[in-house]
Motif scaffolding. Structure first.
Motif, short mmCIF file in Angstrom:
data_model
loop_
_atom_site.label_atom_id
_atom_site.label_comp_id
_atom_site.label_asym_id
_atom_site.label_seq_id
_atom_site.Cartn_x
_atom_site.Cartn_y
_atom_site.Cartn_z
N ALA A 40 -2.02 0.34 -9.47
CA ALA A 40 -0.72 0.53 -8.83
C ALA A 40 -0.03 -0.82 -8.58
O ALA A 40 1.18 -0.95 -8.80
CB ALA A 40 -0.89 1.29 -7.51
N ILE A 41 -0.78 -1.81 -8.14
CA ILE A 41 -0.18 -3.13 -7.93
C ILE A 41 0.23 -3.75 -9.27
O ILE A 41 1.27 -4.39 -9.37
CB ILE A 41 -1.11 -4.06 -7.12
CG1 ILE A 41 -1.29 -3.51 -5.70
CG2 ILE A 41 -0.55 -5.48 -7.08
CD1 ILE A 41 -2.28 -4.28 -4.83
N ILE A 95 -5.84 1.16 -6.76
CA ILE A 95 -5.02 0.16 -6.06
C ILE A 95 -4.63 -0.94 -7.04
O ILE A 95 -3.46 -1.35 -7.11
CB ILE A 95 -5.76 -0.41 -4.84
CG1 ILE A 95 -5.93 0.67 -3.77
CG2 ILE A 95 -5.02 -1.63 -4.27
CD1 ILE A 95 -6.94 0.32 -2.68
N CYS A 143 -6.48 1.39 1.28
CA CYS A 143 -5.74 0.27 0.69
C CYS A 143 -5.51 -0.84 1.71
O CYS A 143 -5.80 -2.02 1.45
CB CYS A 143 -4.42 0.79 0.13
SG CYS A 143 -3.37 -0.46 -0.66
N CYS A 175 0.83 -1.21 0.00
CA CYS A 175 0.00 0.00 0.00
C CYS A 175 0.86 1.26 0.00
O CYS A 175 0.52 2.24 -0.67
CB CYS A 175 -0.98 -0.01 1.17
SG CYS A 175 -2.31 -1.23 0.94
N CYS A 224 1.92 1.70 -3.46
CA CYS A 224 0.78 2.17 -4.27
C CYS A 224 0.58 3.67 -4.10
O CYS A 224 0.37 4.39 -5.08
CB CYS A 224 -0.50 1.43 -3.87
SG CYS A 224 -0.56 -0.31 -4.35
#
Length: 182
Positions: free
Chosen positions: A174-175, A171, A48, A33, A36
């Protein structure tokens, strides 16, 4: 006496391992997180951690597993929002709001299918395809919410749901970037 001492030692060793393993697992979620948030201004750290931590699989997941969890949460969220919109459409609304809800119904119906595609692409390690799909879902949620803002005095009944779609999409994206880069 020897077997009791051995059992006690085994218990203590197991407890210490479990005690130290749990923060490490929570650390994977927290570290992911943090990454992220660092890569996307749209990700809220607390959201997150809470979202990813809400899935039991996060207790043993690596970053790759957290990506799947994020996409599964997104799929669940857009599916739930689509059902919620259907319930809202059964009520009496002013014509403008009714029109927005009908558009949102179509958008979230598409989002459900697109999120399923994202999950399939992610599992097949086709990360660019997954990114494209998740971006489309984020756009669907934004488009739905923005319609309500076009007419002064109109309040969206979907603000929370649209926010969840936005956070979970951010999220997931970003991951995906983390996994794609590793």
């Amino acid at each position: 006496m020897n077997s009791a001492h051995c059992a006690l030692s085994l218990f203590l060793a197991s407890s210490l391992i479990l005690f130290h393993a749990e923060p490490a697992v929570a650390s994977v979620v927290a570290d992911t997180c943090r990454k992220c948030v660092a890569s996307s201004p749209n990700v809220n750290y607390d959201y997150c951690v809470k979202a990813l931590g809400s899935d039991r699989r996060s207790q043993t997941a690596d970053v790759q597993g957290l990506g799947l969890i994020a996409l599964n949460l997104l799929e669940s969220s857009v599916t739930s929002t689509g059902s919620y919109i259907q319930r809202l459409l059964k009520r009496k609304w002013e014509p403008y709001v009714q029109s927005c809800l009908l558009d949102c119904s179509d958008l979230y119906s598409d989002a459900v299918d697109t999120t399923k595609e994202a999950v399939g692409a992610y599992q097949a390690k086709r990360y660019p395809d997954a990114q494209t799909s998740v971006s489309a879902v984020a756009t669907d949620g934004d488009t739905c919410e923005s319609q309500f803002k076009e007419k002064p005095g109109v309040t969206s009944p979907l603000t929370k749901q649209s926010g969840d779609t936005g956070q979970l999409s951010s999220i997931g994206l970003a991951i995906l970037a983390i996994v794609k880069g590793s």
